[in-house]
Design a protein around this motif. Sequence first.
Motif, PDB file in Angstrom:
ATOM      1  N   LEU A  19       1.691  -0.154   0.775  1.00 49.41           N
ATOM      2  CA  LEU A  19       1.635   0.514  -0.521  1.00 49.41           C
ATOM      3  C   LEU A  19       0.261   0.303  -1.148  1.00 49.41           C
ATOM      4  CD1 LEU A  19       3.165   2.111  -2.668  1.00 49.41           C
ATOM      5  CD2 LEU A  19       4.012  -0.062  -3.569  1.00 49.41           C
ATOM      6  N   ILE A  20      -0.373   1.407  -1.468  1.00 45.67           N
ATOM      7  CA  ILE A  20      -1.701   1.403  -2.076  1.00 45.67           C
ATOM      8  C   ILE A  20      -1.620   2.131  -3.412  1.00 45.67           C
ATOM      9  CG2 ILE A  20      -4.028   2.414  -1.857  1.00 45.67           C
ATOM     10  CD1 ILE A  20      -3.649  -0.055  -0.120  1.00 45.67           C
ATOM     11  N   GLU A  55       2.333  -0.862 -11.944  1.00 47.33           N
ATOM     12  CA  GLU A  55       1.475   0.033 -11.174  1.00 47.33           C
ATOM     13  C   GLU A  55       2.216   0.934 -10.202  1.00 47.33           C
ATOM     14  OE1 GLU A  55      -1.904  -2.019  -9.541  1.00 47.33           O
ATOM     15  OE2 GLU A  55      -2.622  -2.551 -11.543  1.00 47.33           O
ATOM     16  N   THR A  56       3.483   0.569  -9.854  1.00 50.32           N
ATOM     17  CA  THR A  56       4.218   1.364  -8.859  1.00 50.32           C
ATOM     18  C   THR A  56       5.621   1.755  -9.295  1.00 50.32           C
ATOM     19  OG1 THR A  56       5.276  -0.481  -7.692  1.00 50.32           O
ATOM     20  CG2 THR A  56       3.005   0.092  -7.037  1.00 50.32           C
ATOM     21  N   GLY A  57       6.179   1.086 -10.285  1.00 49.26           N
ATOM     22  CA  GLY A  57       7.561   1.324 -10.671  1.00 49.26           C
ATOM     23  C   GLY A  57       8.567   0.622  -9.777  1.00 49.26           C
ATOM     24  N   ILE A  58       8.094  -0.181  -8.841  1.00 53.13           N
ATOM     25  CA  ILE A  58       8.989  -0.900  -7.923  1.00 53.13           C
ATOM     26  C   ILE A  58       9.271  -2.292  -8.468  1.00 53.13           C
ATOM     27  CG2 ILE A  58       9.149  -1.952  -5.615  1.00 53.13           C
ATOM     28  CD1 ILE A  58       7.553   0.464  -4.569  1.00 53.13           C
ATOM     29  N   PRO A  93      10.390   5.156  -3.435  1.00 54.00           N
ATOM     30  CA  PRO A  93       9.631   6.076  -4.285  1.00 54.00           C
ATOM     31  C   PRO A  93       8.880   5.295  -5.354  1.00 54.00           C
ATOM     32  CG  PRO A  93      11.987   6.254  -4.714  1.00 54.00           C
ATOM     33  CD  PRO A  93      11.820   5.309  -3.564  1.00 54.00           C
ATOM     34  N   THR A  94       7.786   5.845  -5.821  1.00 56.64           N
ATOM     35  CA  THR A  94       6.959   5.152  -6.801  1.00 56.64           C
ATOM     36  C   THR A  94       6.838   5.974  -8.079  1.00 56.64           C
ATOM     37  OG1 THR A  94       4.954   6.127  -5.876  1.00 56.64           O
ATOM     38  CG2 THR A  94       5.623   3.970  -5.022  1.00 56.64           C
ATOM     39  N   GLU A  95       6.639   5.259  -9.169  1.00 57.76           N
ATOM     40  CA  GLU A  95       6.424   5.883 -10.474  1.00 57.76           C
ATOM     41  C   GLU A  95       5.572   4.943 -11.315  1.00 57.76           C
ATOM     42  OE1 GLU A  95       8.871   7.235 -14.433  1.00 57.76           O
ATOM     43  OE2 GLU A  95       9.991   7.028 -12.580  1.00 57.76           O
TER      44      GLU A  95
END
Length: 150
Positions: A19-20, A55-58, A93-95
């Motif tokens: 993940l970037i 930064e990713t929503g994870i 998925p990212t947000e």
Amino acid sequence: MFKPHVTVACVVQAQNSFLIVEETINKKVLWNQPAGHLEANETIIEAAERELWEETGIEATPQSLLKLFQWIAPDGTPFLRFTFVIDLPDKLPTEPHDSDIDRCLWLPPEQIIQADNLRSQLVRESVIRYHQPQRYPLDILEAFNWPSSA
């Protein structure tokens, strides 16, 4: 007085992809791991979890410490970068919740290692180190006499 910047970074891997986060700094598109500064009243691990979510929503907890890098940036700024590993079974998925992040990408390690748009050389080095067997348990980090967040 010498005060290095204390930062955290998460090397997040799923299905042999990493993940970037992509961000634009001074009109240049750069790649980084989810990362940022330690804030007051949080532990190192809490900082890693917060930065990952912002930064990713994870939402995930680091599983091990990959490396503690002491580094001096090209502009002379000293850093202590706590780099964590998070292995996920699937690409999530990212947000991004941080307006500085343009988007998130799941990329193969070779693409990151060969990239010329990395925020720092620590991004490449962290992916390389991920593929080596050495990891450190999280209990190596202790928030001694830390106030309870409850």
